[in-house]
Design a protein around this motif. Structure first.
Motif, mmCIF file in Angstrom:
data_model
loop_
_atom_site.group_PDB
_atom_site.id
_atom_site.type_symbol
_atom_site.label_atom_id
_atom_site.label_comp_id
_atom_site.label_asym_id
_atom_site.label_seq_id
_atom_site.Cartn_x
_atom_site.Cartn_y
_atom_site.Cartn_z
ATOM 1 N N THR A 293 -5.197 -18.751 0.552
ATOM 2 C CA THR A 293 -4.866 -17.477 1.168
ATOM 3 C C THR A 293 -5.837 -16.221 0.891
ATOM 4 O O THR A 293 -6.031 -16.061 -0.422
ATOM 5 N N PHE A 294 -6.168 -15.748 1.792
ATOM 6 C CA PHE A 294 -7.381 -14.590 1.510
ATOM 7 C C PHE A 294 -7.028 -13.303 2.107
ATOM 8 O O PHE A 294 -6.382 -13.251 3.174
ATOM 9 N N ARG A 295 -7.040 -12.342 1.138
ATOM 10 C CA ARG A 295 -6.771 -11.119 1.395
ATOM 11 C C ARG A 295 -7.802 -10.118 0.831
ATOM 12 O O ARG A 295 -8.583 -10.414 -0.003
ATOM 13 N N GLY A 296 -7.589 -8.694 1.247
ATOM 14 C CA GLY A 296 -8.759 -7.843 1.035
ATOM 15 C C GLY A 296 -7.916 -6.377 1.427
ATOM 16 O O GLY A 296 -7.322 -6.189 2.425
ATOM 17 N N ALA A 297 -8.544 -5.341 0.597
ATOM 18 C CA ALA A 297 -8.059 -4.062 1.189
ATOM 19 C C ALA A 297 -8.987 -2.872 0.243
ATOM 20 O O ALA A 297 -9.384 -3.132 -0.998
ATOM 21 N N GLN A 298 -9.033 -1.689 0.876
ATOM 22 C CA GLN A 298 -9.237 -0.575 -0.143
ATOM 23 C C GLN A 298 -8.017 -0.072 -0.759
ATOM 24 O O GLN A 298 -6.829 -0.636 -0.302
ATOM 25 N N GLN A 299 -8.102 0.344 -1.943
ATOM 26 C CA GLN A 299 -6.887 0.777 -2.632
ATOM 27 C C GLN A 299 -5.702 1.465 -2.001
ATOM 28 O O GLN A 299 -6.079 2.494 -1.258
ATOM 29 N N HIS A 300 -4.705 1.137 -2.438
ATOM 30 C CA HIS A 300 -3.390 2.034 -1.438
ATOM 31 C C HIS A 300 -2.912 2.827 -2.676
ATOM 32 O O HIS A 300 -1.926 2.513 -3.552
ATOM 33 N N GLY A 301 -3.464 4.097 -2.774
ATOM 34 C CA GLY A 301 -3.139 5.051 -3.734
ATOM 35 C C GLY A 301 -1.792 5.550 -3.610
ATOM 36 O O GLY A 301 -1.279 5.607 -4.946
ATOM 37 N N GLN A 302 -1.379 5.831 -2.637
ATOM 38 C CA GLN A 302 0.131 6.519 -2.666
ATOM 39 C C GLN A 302 0.994 5.563 -3.418
ATOM 40 O O GLN A 302 2.133 5.536 -3.731
ATOM 41 N N ARG A 303 0.825 4.303 -3.196
ATOM 42 C CA ARG A 303 1.603 3.186 -3.610
ATOM 43 C C ARG A 303 1.478 3.036 -4.979
ATOM 44 O O ARG A 303 2.620 2.715 -5.614
ATOM 45 N N TYR A 304 0.318 3.099 -5.748
ATOM 46 C CA TYR A 304 0.245 2.171 -7.007
ATOM 47 C C TYR A 304 0.142 3.608 -8.014
ATOM 48 O O TYR A 304 0.471 3.668 -9.044
ATOM 49 N N ILE A 305 -0.713 4.923 -7.599
ATOM 50 C CA ILE A 305 -0.986 5.542 -8.590
ATOM 51 C C ILE A 305 0.353 6.614 -9.452
ATOM 52 O O ILE A 305 -0.125 6.388 -10.685
ATOM 53 N N PRO A 306 1.210 6.695 -8.932
ATOM 54 C CA PRO A 306 2.178 7.274 -9.992
ATOM 55 C C PRO A 306 2.654 6.289 -10.958
ATOM 56 O O PRO A 306 2.877 6.639 -12.085
ATOM 57 N N ALA A 307 2.904 5.005 -10.607
ATOM 58 C CA ALA A 307 3.283 4.105 -11.594
ATOM 59 C C ALA A 307 2.349 3.715 -12.708
ATOM 60 O O ALA A 307 2.465 3.681 -13.960
#
Length: 269
Positions: A209-223
């Protein structure tokens, strides 16, 4: 995918953020308050980039309890990916790099194993440490300027300089070859265009399984801000060279040349 500061008109046309003032479109959506318990700006700043990028690699890479994880690159992103893997339940995490201060930080602050790729065969060493299977999850946190002591490095450099490819995928190739059959590879390092000798056959035949992305800031930053404030995710040590904005050229040169143990310069004003 959205907009990124300083990524040209390909991603929003927004100017870079290394300046005294920047324009922040939709700031009510893209800015987040630092928790009251986190009074160290040098720790909090890593929730803006290295933190969510690294965490995303472990999360979307599918790291789970009992997994063996290998991370290529022990910079800020790679170290956070390694720590995130630990917090997500990985049984064993191995970080691969060649810079001594980065490897030391990964061991001391993130609590993971390290591997200097200049002194060993990475694929053979990973098989040895995983009972011959290879890691369950391989996270590539190096990107388009990957280094290697082998002949593929010279090959990739020549192809890049002749504009026959835009990026050097050395670490990404290695991650695909090293990953166990049916495992997962996540590409965190920045790539801009096309690469040569991509091992598509190995990826398909091994069932990866291959994935890649730029960071998802709104999803991760608060936590992540809460995790940094709570002490689960150490980041302050990454700011090895706090500097004023006027020292920007020197900071970039130190970072590029890996001088004076520089892992990350942080500009303050």
């Amino acid at each position: 995918m959205g907009a990124c500061f300083g990524y040209s008109h390909a991603l929003g046309g927004l100017a870079g953020s290394h300046a005294e003032y920047i324009r922040v479109p939709f700031a009510d959506h893209g800015s987040f308050p630092v928790p009251d318990g986190l009074d160290d700006d040098l720790a909090a700043v890593f929730a803006s980039d290295a933190g969510p990028t690294g965490w995303m690699g472990a999360d979307l890479g599918g790291v789970g309890p009992g997994d063996v994880v290998a991370v290529w690159g022990a910079g800020g992103v790679g170290q956070v990916a390694a720590r995130a893997s630990v917090l997500l339940g990985a049984e064993r995490v191995i970080v691969i790099d060649r810079i001594p201060e980065r490897l030391r930080q990964a061991r001391e602050y993130m609590g993971v194993e390290t591997l200097d790729y200049t002194g060993t065969d990475v694929g053979a060493e990973l098989r040895e440490r995983t009972g011959g299977r290879g890691p369950d999850v391989c996270i590539e946190a190096v990107g388009m300027e990957a280094h290697s002591p082998g002949p593929e490095y010279a090959y990739d450099q020549i192809k890049q300089q002749l504009r026959l490819q835009s990026d050097r995928p050395t670490a990404l190739r290695e991650a695909i070859y090293a990953c166990r059959k049916g495992g997962s590879v996540f590409c965190l390092g920045v790539f801009a265009g096309v690469v040569d000798k991509f091992p598509l056959g190995a990826m398909m035949n091994k069932g990866l399984t291959f994935r890649g992305a730029q960071q998802h800031g709104q999803r991760y930053i608060p936590a992540l801000l809460d995790r940094i404030a709570g002490g689960d995710l150490p980041t302050r040590h990454l700011a090895t060279h706090p500097m004023t904005l006027d020292e920007g050229p020197r900071g970039y040169e130190m970072f590029k040349r890996k001088q004076d143990g520089c892992v990350r310069p942080v500009f303050q004003f």
